[in-house]
Structures are given as C-alpha cells and as structure tokens.
Scaffold this motif. Sequence first.
Motif, PDB file in Angstrom:
ATOM      1  N   THR A  78       0.830  -1.207   0.000  1.00  0.00           N
ATOM      2  CA  THR A  78       0.000   0.000   0.000  1.00  0.00           C
ATOM      3  C   THR A  78       0.860   1.251   0.000  1.00  0.00           C
ATOM      4  O   THR A  78       0.627   2.183  -0.788  1.00  0.00           O
ATOM      5  CB  THR A  78      -0.925   0.014   1.230  1.00  0.00           C
ATOM      6  N   PRO A 266      -6.963  -0.864   1.010  1.00  0.00           N
ATOM      7  CA  PRO A 266      -5.569  -0.536   1.305  1.00  0.00           C
ATOM      8  C   PRO A 266      -5.317  -0.401   2.810  1.00  0.00           C
ATOM      9  O   PRO A 266      -6.153   0.137   3.539  1.00  0.00           O
ATOM     10  CB  PRO A 266      -5.358   0.807   0.590  1.00  0.00           C
ATOM     11  N   LEU A 379      -3.428   0.270  -5.724  1.00  0.00           N
ATOM     12  CA  LEU A 379      -3.648   0.331  -4.275  1.00  0.00           C
ATOM     13  C   LEU A 379      -4.659  -0.709  -3.811  1.00  0.00           C
ATOM     14  O   LEU A 379      -4.585  -1.194  -2.674  1.00  0.00           O
ATOM     15  CB  LEU A 379      -4.142   1.728  -3.884  1.00  0.00           C
TER      16      LEU A 379
END
Length: 486
Positions: A78, A266, A379
């Motif tokens: 992330t 994320p 992400l």
Amino acid sequence: MPGPVVDTEKPTSPPPPAGGSLDRWFRISERGSTPGREIRGGLATFFTMAYILVLNPIILGGATDKFGHHLSVAQLTTATALVAAVMTVIMGVGGNLPLAIAAGLGLNAVVAFQLAPKMSWPDAMGLVVLEGLLICVLVATGLREAIMNAIPQPIKQAISVGIGLFIAFIGFVDAGFASRIPDAAKTTVPVQLGATGTLTGWPVLVFCLGVLLTVALLARRVKGAILISIVVMTIVAIIVNKIADLPDAAWGLTVPKVPHHVTATPDFGLIGDFSLFGGFQEAGVVTAALFVFTLVLSDFFDAMGTIVGISNEAGLLDEQGRVPNIGRVLFIDGAAAVAGGAASASSNTAYVESAAGVGEGARTGLASVVTGALFVVALFLTPLAGVVPSQAAAPALVAVGFLLMAQVRTIDWTQYDIGIPAFLTIAVMPFTYSITNGIGAGFLSFVTIKLVLGKARDVHPLVWGVSVCFLAYFAIDPLQQLLGAK
C-alpha cells in the motif's frame, strides 16, 4: 522593375496550441506529441516499472530491524503504491516531464540491509526523511552544482555498478541459488551453490527458469520484460506448489497460493510511522550521519543521471544541455524521498524505466499522470502481491543488477587514480554486503592515491571532508575504545 512583394508583418508571438487547456498546460503540441501518445507512454512506463510493487515489499519485508521486527507486506505494498502514485502525478503536473517516481532499488537495499539492523524501522525511515529534506535544501540553496562538481564522475558511476552487483547478490541469496556455508568460519569459501553445494528443490528451479525468461525477454527488448517474468513465474510457482504439495517453509516468507480475494482495502498502517532523529540515538551520530550521506549520494546523483538521460532521450534538453524546470524537478525528487520515508516505503526517486514511455512517444508530464493513476488502481490489488514468492521476483533483481552494471563501460580503467577507487567501490559492496562500505572504500582510496601522486590539490575540499567522515566510520571501534564509549 519592382521586386517581389514581401510581407513584412511578422507574428509577435508563436501561435497558440491547437488543443485545449490540457494541451496548453502540458505543452503537448509544442513538444510534438499527442494525448494518445502520452497515454500509451504512461501505460508503457507503468507496466515496465510495476514490478516495484512486488520487489519493494519483498526487500523491505524480508529484512528485520535491530529488534527483530518485520514490516507487513500488505502495508508495504500500500505504501509503495501510494507514494508512487502521488509523487508521479506531482512530477507530471509540476515538472511536466514523462518521468515516473517510485521506491528506488538500491536505496531500499540500504534501508533494509544497512540501516534497519542498527535501529528500529521507524528510526531507519526517519533517516530517509532527513535524506529527502537535505536534498531539498541542497536544491533550494543552489549547492547542487557544487556537489556535482565535487564528486568524481567515475565514483558516481562505480556506485551504481556496485549497487547493481549487490542487488544481484541479494537476488541469488533470497532465491536460495547461493547460500552461506554453515561452517564459514572454518573454511576459505563463505558461500556456495544452493544449500548443499548443488541446486536442489522446486523453488530454486523456479528461480533459474525465471532468470532465463527475464534475460531472454530483455535480450528481445520486450517492453515490460521484468513484470512479464514475475507474473509468468508466479503462475508457474503456484502450479508447482499445488502439484508438488510443498511445505510452506520451502518457499520462505511468501508462499505462492491463490488468494481468497483479489482486491482489498488498502492498509495505511505504516503511513507516518517514522522517527526523525531516533536513528542517531540507536546507531550513533557518526554512523547515522554516514547513512544519511549514503542515501543522499545514491539518490541525488542517480536521480540527476536519470532525469538528464530521459530528457535527452525525449529531445527536451535545450542548447546548453539543460533540462527544463530542472530546479523544480529536482525539488520534487527530493520531496519524493521525504514522502517515501514518511510512508515507510523507503526513498522514492526518478525511474529510468520511464524510458519505456518515452519510447512509446511520451514527451510531457501527461504520461506521468497516467502512470500515477495506474498506481492508484494498484492500491486496491494488494492481495496479488502476497502471492509472489521471492523465487519468482528475485530474477528481477538479477536483471536490474545487469542494467546497473552496464555503466561500468564508461569508467576509464587505464587511469589508476580513477580505476582503483572505482574497482574498490564496486567490489567492496557485494563482498562485504554493504553499500556504505563500498562508497567509503572508493572515497578513501581516491584521496589516498591522489595524495601519493602529488595531486592532492585536484581533490575538492568537499571530497576531503567526506573522506574524513568515512575514515571515522571505518575506525569507529578503535575510536570508541579510545574515547571510552564501549
């Protein structure tokens, strides 16, 4: 007889671009490009460098800090995607260059294998933030030119080559292709082929096939060769793991199994987890300062070479060979290092893989905006990164090592006052498993040879100052005993 009629009226300014506000902002038409080319270029750059979403978590997540702590692979993925997305878009909008930014390979190795073992992860990331701030200060104060002139160019090139060998060595070790001999203290050979002197096991076979696939794709100059190799070998690893029914321990930290979910929310748990000055308390002022210097040297000058090279390839340099908006571009690159440290993603910097986008016709920052947008999408695909074992990703480290090694051809090996320091810089890094040691060996040998040749005046005062710091770094143990610090 009257002469030809000549229109003496000349336009006072160039005609405006044919496009709209997007065209005017990015100067697309002015640079001879089109939105379509910029989009294709942004896609090519992303798919060429997207391997960093896998490699950065593996490099950082595979190391432990002084207290034995690991970083979460999901959180690292992330953080890697987030910083790359934000800073690449900023580079596109603010710097207007087809230049993508992400966690720097080599720089993350410094953080993982040099900084972390001497301090906590937040302390190590704090030094990365300081590195980025220092780069921003150097750019803002105009000291860039002074430092560029102070560091000998062959030493800069040798640093990149040494990091390349170091990165490749890490790949061989992580994949199990090379391993430390258990009784290394009693033998003259510290490492060997495989775990027993021979290559054994399915995971090592996956690595070997991955190396062959990667180099074959590179030789064919296939765009996205590294990413293609990682994807293909991950699929192979999943199949092998399923058919052979291997124990999880055979693969190391990451086991190639199909995740239950492809997408996930994320995990921003590492964002802001850094200590600005904790590293100075844990490792000592001299050691921490030298770590920061190592990061600055690797990041600042590697970024300079990348920025100039990509701009030249895109035909954007002016008559004096200057990059447009160079001060702004360098400042954004320094800010990327700050952002990377603050997010625990390691120092972020300009990526030479941006050349793939330039090859597709990208000439403006719009391509970078496209690349950044794709990192935003990434992400939400973090579970996929947890599928890739090191045996499937490590071939990319070997390939990157080759790409960095290519700079060795530019060093003049016939001049001993250049060749010897360059050699020591390159050799000491992998042989001592330390990037810092390699840089220090290069600097100290450079000033020593210049001194004995009666050329001490040829050495810039800044180089002398840095060499004194490295002398203290290598002599830290006797100095500590002398000062009663032990």
